[in-house]
Design an enzyme around this catalytic site. Sequence first.
Site, PDB file in Angstrom:
ATOM      1  N   HIS A  17      84.314  43.552  14.344  1.00  0.00           N
ATOM      2  CA  HIS A  17      83.175  43.896  15.193  1.00  0.00           C
ATOM      3  C   HIS A  17      82.048  44.499  14.361  1.00  0.00           C
ATOM      4  O   HIS A  17      82.285  45.227  13.411  1.00  0.00           O
ATOM      5  CB  HIS A  17      83.580  44.835  16.343  1.00  0.00           C
ATOM      6  CG  HIS A  17      84.293  46.085  15.923  1.00  0.00           C
ATOM      7  ND1 HIS A  17      85.613  46.094  15.503  1.00  0.00           N
ATOM      8  CD2 HIS A  17      83.890  47.379  15.881  1.00  0.00           C
ATOM      9  CE1 HIS A  17      85.976  47.333  15.222  1.00  0.00           C
ATOM     10  NE2 HIS A  17      84.944  48.137  15.432  1.00  0.00           N
ATOM     11  N   LEU A  18      80.835  44.136  14.748  1.00  0.00           N
ATOM     12  CA  LEU A  18      79.634  44.685  14.129  1.00  0.00           C
ATOM     13  C   LEU A  18      79.082  45.763  15.052  1.00  0.00           C
ATOM     14  O   LEU A  18      78.842  45.492  16.235  1.00  0.00           O
ATOM     15  CB  LEU A  18      78.550  43.596  13.966  1.00  0.00           C
ATOM     16  CG  LEU A  18      78.630  42.605  12.813  1.00  0.00           C
ATOM     17  CD1 LEU A  18      79.917  41.798  12.855  1.00  0.00           C
ATOM     18  CD2 LEU A  18      77.425  41.681  12.840  1.00  0.00           C
ATOM     19  N   HIS A  19      78.895  46.963  14.529  1.00  0.00           N
ATOM     20  CA  HIS A  19      78.197  48.009  15.272  1.00  0.00           C
ATOM     21  C   HIS A  19      76.707  47.823  15.024  1.00  0.00           C
ATOM     22  O   HIS A  19      76.289  47.721  13.867  1.00  0.00           O
ATOM     23  CB  HIS A  19      78.566  49.413  14.749  1.00  0.00           C
ATOM     24  CG  HIS A  19      79.965  49.836  15.029  1.00  0.00           C
ATOM     25  ND1 HIS A  19      80.286  50.637  16.105  1.00  0.00           N
ATOM     26  CD2 HIS A  19      81.123  49.595  14.372  1.00  0.00           C
ATOM     27  CE1 HIS A  19      81.594  50.867  16.088  1.00  0.00           C
ATOM     28  NE2 HIS A  19      82.121  50.252  15.047  1.00  0.00           N
TER      29      HIS A  19
END
Length: 124
Positions: A111-113
């Site tokens: 996941h990319l924040h």
Amino acid sequence: MHDHASHYDSNCIFCRIAKGEIPSRKVYEDDEVFAFHDINPAAPVHFLMIPKKHIASMAHLSEADAPLLGRMMALAPKLALEQGCNPYPAGGYRVVVNTGVEGGQEVHHLHLHVMGGARPWLKG
């Protein structure tokens, strides 16, 4: 070892969020990508972007995943602005990917924040 053919892991909270089995505040969705607000935001704008297929981490990426990750990175600026980040250069955002335990990864689905917005209490 890690089979990308098994695109869905019923034990994975992010797989379940992407499928709509667990509710989330959706930011964006297409055939490959799902984005949703972080449940514990660290900034005025803080959402996560995930591939719909289960990839455990950056460490599990292959050359075949490059187009997907490229799409996600190219989509991040558009979603950041739509979610209220101020425009470059005075505004902006951070894109952070935690990988593995030492990298601070808590959910083992890539996941990319995306974090941004005005944070007047920060000093540089």
